[in-house]
Design an enzyme around this catalytic site. Structure first.
Site, PDB file in Angstrom:
ATOM      1  CE  LYS A   1      12.155  14.817 -28.230  1.00 47.70           C
ATOM      2  NZ  LYS A   1      11.045  13.946 -27.622  1.00 47.70           N
TER       3      LYS A   1
ATOM      4  CG  ASP B   1       9.491  10.451 -28.678  1.00 54.49           C
ATOM      5  OD1 ASP B   1      10.381   9.634 -28.237  1.00 54.49           O
ATOM      6  OD2 ASP B   1       9.539  11.580 -28.753  1.00 54.49           O
TER       7      ASP B   1
HETATM    8  P1  NAP Z   1       7.440  20.055 -23.729  1.00 58.44           P
HETATM    9  O1  NAP Z   1       7.403  19.972 -25.333  1.00 58.44           O
HETATM   10  O2  NAP Z   1       8.297  21.197 -23.189  1.00 58.44           O
HETATM   11  O3  NAP Z   1       5.995  20.200 -23.339  1.00 58.44           O
HETATM   12  C1  NAP Z   1       5.908  20.055 -21.751  1.00 58.44           C
HETATM   13  C2  NAP Z   1       4.328  20.099 -21.399  1.00 58.44           C
HETATM   14  O4  NAP Z   1       4.235  20.098 -20.131  1.00 58.44           O
HETATM   15  C3  NAP Z   1       3.507  21.305 -21.987  1.00 58.44           C
HETATM   16  O5  NAP Z   1       2.328  20.867 -22.212  1.00 58.44           O
HETATM   17  C4  NAP Z   1       3.624  22.191 -20.536  1.00 58.44           C
HETATM   18  O6  NAP Z   1       2.567  23.060 -20.604  1.00 58.44           O
HETATM   19  C5  NAP Z   1       3.506  21.191 -19.503  1.00 58.44           C
HETATM   20  N1  NAP Z   1       4.111  21.721 -18.345  1.00 58.44           N
HETATM   21  C6  NAP Z   1       5.473  21.900 -18.241  1.00 58.44           C
HETATM   22  N2  NAP Z   1       5.620  22.554 -17.024  1.00 58.44           N
HETATM   23  C7  NAP Z   1       4.510  22.416 -16.368  1.00 58.44           C
HETATM   24  C8  NAP Z   1       4.006  22.862 -15.014  1.00 58.44           C
HETATM   25  N3  NAP Z   1       4.919  23.354 -13.906  1.00 58.44           N
HETATM   26  N4  NAP Z   1       2.614  22.601 -14.586  1.00 58.44           N
HETATM   27  C9  NAP Z   1       1.860  22.134 -15.587  1.00 58.44           C
HETATM   28  N5  NAP Z   1       2.006  21.728 -16.819  1.00 58.44           N
HETATM   29  C10 NAP Z   1       3.409  22.099 -17.139  1.00 58.44           C
HETATM   30  O7  NAP Z   1       8.035  18.732 -23.124  1.00 58.44           O
HETATM   31  P2  NAP Z   1       8.206  17.439 -23.733  1.00 58.44           P
HETATM   32  O8  NAP Z   1       9.326  16.982 -24.789  1.00 58.44           O
HETATM   33  O9  NAP Z   1       6.665  17.080 -24.069  1.00 58.44           O
HETATM   34  O10 NAP Z   1       8.471  16.287 -22.604  1.00 58.44           O
HETATM   35  C11 NAP Z   1       7.583  16.351 -21.521  1.00 58.44           C
HETATM   36  C12 NAP Z   1       7.922  14.983 -20.574  1.00 58.44           C
HETATM   37  O11 NAP Z   1       8.280  13.938 -21.138  1.00 58.44           O
HETATM   38  C13 NAP Z   1       9.384  15.429 -20.038  1.00 58.44           C
HETATM   39  O12 NAP Z   1       9.415  14.879 -18.576  1.00 58.44           O
HETATM   40  C14 NAP Z   1      10.168  14.399 -20.767  1.00 58.44           C
HETATM   41  O13 NAP Z   1      11.268  13.937 -19.981  1.00 58.44           O
HETATM   42  C15 NAP Z   1       9.210  13.171 -21.003  1.00 58.44           C
HETATM   43  N6  NAP Z   1       9.522  12.424 -22.182  1.00 58.44           N
HETATM   44  C16 NAP Z   1       9.567  11.237 -22.017  1.00 58.44           C
HETATM   45  C17 NAP Z   1      10.052  10.247 -23.142  1.00 58.44           C
HETATM   46  C18 NAP Z   1      10.094   8.929 -22.971  1.00 58.44           C
HETATM   47  O14 NAP Z   1      10.607   8.277 -23.833  1.00 58.44           O
HETATM   48  N7  NAP Z   1       9.524   8.411 -21.971  1.00 58.44           N
HETATM   49  C19 NAP Z   1      10.041  10.973 -24.460  1.00 58.44           C
HETATM   50  C20 NAP Z   1       9.944  12.427 -24.611  1.00 58.44           C
HETATM   51  C21 NAP Z   1       9.707  12.928 -23.403  1.00 58.44           C
HETATM   52  P3  NAP Z   1       2.453  24.500 -21.347  1.00 58.44           P
HETATM   53  O15 NAP Z   1       2.008  24.002 -22.831  1.00 58.44           O
HETATM   54  O16 NAP Z   1       1.533  25.276 -20.672  1.00 58.44           O
HETATM   55  O17 NAP Z   1       3.704  24.995 -21.223  1.00 58.44           O
END
Ligand code: NAP
Length: 485
Positions: free
Chosen positions: A284, A320
């Site tokens: 992204k 989003d």
């Molecule tokens: P990302 O950019 O990888 O960010 C993940 C975030 O979660 C970071 O802040 C990370 O913290 C934190 N994190 C990951 N594993 C963790 C753990 N074990 N304990 C605590 N914090 C943790 O991912 P993203 O794109 O934002 O996606 C996050 C979620 O949103 C996913 O589940 C995705 O499926 C969902 N999502 C949903 C939609 C929708 O349309 N509903 C759209 C986009 C995303 P750090 O900074 O410390 O690594």
């Protein structure tokens, strides 16, 4: 105009004739008869004489993915009969002993010199070499390569572009799911024709589409998704259902893309006129440098989840943000002036911050890596707190933007449950499972909840509208997700 050759594989000559006639009615321009797929080679080919589209006679060898394992002499005898029966083209494999004798033994028809790679796609230069060889010996070269990666696709498309400059005729296509786009956009590949099956289930090669679908895609829309992994994405089902519901000729394709392939895929988008792309983890952010323009919302978030191809110009957007806005609106949740907490500082969290800031909420951000929360707080005029501190805060809106609670992750809460209060609005962006432990706990403590699925559906509706100009109904996308669950 698309130039579609139906590839017919039937057991008997009577069925072959019927199949070609049906294909003709569906708009096929040529017919290839796969004689190797018949029960036995027919003695009398005269029933095919009255067919008035050009016909290709093919006895595909086992080594090239066919069924023929007879000798060369039997092949020559049969192909001669096919020529006498009016076949305008015969297919000869480029490694066949017939390459030496074909000009003498198989006069009276044009020769397709075919090369098949059932394993992979070679380099662009190798593809060009193979095709130019077929052309140099006076045939119509055909190359069919198995496309396993975006790199393979790029090699093939580049070869097509360069070969097109020679003004020679050639047939070039990709096999497998990633090759489908090369078949649909055969003119953009420079390929003289594209092959199709009579009906779904009658394919003679992997990635082949049926003739009706192929013809309907003459002016059809191609969109897809770039990311890695893509196996669990609901997007193909949602968008394909939307195409069907609105009666739009369109295909939604998966493009599993490695980090070093993002630029190649964007080039392919321009070259093959792929109309749009969803972008998901992990591209992204990195995709932005390969686009011609990134709109303000996506700039603000620092991430693109949708690419729109406007006549070769690739424009990055972020639906989003608008998806989140609509999810809150549909729930009747007004966030203006509300104290809100975002858990997480990744892509979804930044989209959430852009929405909440734009809607006038007061922002607090907490994240496992505090420095990222602090950076996000600076970017969106918010306030960063440690997780311990966040749990005792008074928030009216809370959004989980971490994957904690998602399928494949521990079934835990991303924050201590004391943070929940009756009357709060609590959203989890996770959509798999629909009700996460986070949402279940918030509900149990009297909060109003919004499902991640809502965001997923609204962002998809916005993307579809950006690509096609038409807005699909929410229910159609919702139903498509349910069917996948
Ligand atoms: P990302 O950019 O990888 O960010 C993940 C975030 O979660 C970071 O802040 C990370 O913290 C934190 N994190 C990951 N594993 C963790 C753990 N074990 N304990 C605590 N914090 C943790 O991912 P993203 O794109 O934002 O996606 C996050 C979620 O949103 C996913 O589940 C995705 O499926 C969902 N999502 C949903 C939609 C929708 O349309 N509903 C759209 C986009 C995303 P750090 O900074 O410390 O690594």
């Amino acid at each position: 105009m698309m130039h579609v050759c139906v590839s017919v594989a039937e057991a008997t000559l009577g069925e072959v004739v019927k199949a070609i006639q049906s294909a003709q009615q569906m708009g096929a321009d040529l017919a290839e008869v796969r004689f190797d797929r018949m029960e036995r080679l027919p003695e009398d080919l005269s029933p095919l004489k009255n067919i008035d589209i050009p016909k290709i006679a093919t006895l595909r060898s086992k080594t090239h993915g066919g069924e023929w394992d007879g000798g060369v002499e039997a092949k020559v005898r049969f192909l001669r009969r096919a020529i006498r029966a009016g076949f305008e083209l015969i297919d000869i494999e480029d490694d066949s002993p017939l390459m030496q004798t074909r000009n003498r033994e198989l006069r009276g028809a044009d020769h397709i010199i075919s090369h098949h790679d059932l394993i992979t796609t070679p380099s662009t230069s190798k593809i060009i070499e193979l095709m130019l060889h077929g052309s140099a010996v006076g045939g119509l070269p055909k190359g069919a390569f198995t496309v396993n990666t975006v790199t393979d696709l790029h090699n093939l498309v580049t070869a097509g572009k360069l070969l097109a400059m020679t003004n020679r005729r050639f047939i070039l296509l990709g096999m497998g799911e990633l090759g489908e786009v090369t078949r649909l956009r055969h003119q953009r590949m420079g390929s003289y024709l594209t092959y199709a099956s009579l009906n779904p289930g009658k394919e003679t090669a992997p990635g082949q589409l049926d003739v009706a679908t192929m013809k309907s895609m003459e002016k059809g829309i191609i969109v897809g998704i770039a990311g890695n992994p893509l196996d669990h994405s609901y997007s193909p089902a949602m968008h394909q259902s939307a195409f069907a519901h609105l009666g739009i000729a369109g295909r939604y394709l998966r493009f599993p893309t490695a980090e070093n392939e993002v630029e190649m895929l964007m080039e392919n988008m321009r070259d093959l006129e792929i109309n749009g792309m969803n972008v998901t983890i992990p591209h992204k952010e990195s995709i932005m440098e390969y686009l011609d323009k990134v709109d303000d919302a996506a700039q603000k978030v620092g991430a693109v989840n949708v690419v729109v191809n406007r006549e070769g110009r690739l424009i990055g957007r972020n639906t989003d943000v608008s998806g989140l806005a609509q999810a809150f609106q549909a729930a009747g949740a007004d966030v203006e002036g509300k104290r809100s907490l975002i858990i997480g500082a990744g892509g979804a969290a930044r989209a959430c911050a852009a929405f909440l800031q734009g809607a006038g909420a007061a922002l607090t951000i907490t994240n496992r890596t505090h420095a990222r929360a602090e950076k996000m707080a600076r970017d969106f005029s918010g306030h960063a707190v440690k997780l311990e501190e966040a749990k005792s805060g008074e928030f009216e809106v809370i959004v989980n933007c971490t994957p904690i609670g998602m399928e494949g992750f521990p079934s835990e809460l991303p924050i201590a449950p004391e943070v929940f209060r009756p009357g709060q609005v609590v959203m989890d962006v996770i959509y798999n499972p629909e009700i996460t432990p986070f949402l279940a706990e918030a509900r149990a403590r009297g909060a109003k909840t919004i499902l991640g699925k809502e965001m997923l559906i609204y962002q998809a509706m916005d993307a579809f509208e950006a690509w096609t100009g038409q807005r699909p109904p929410y229910e159609v996308m919702d139903k498509a997700i349910r069917a996948e669950q």
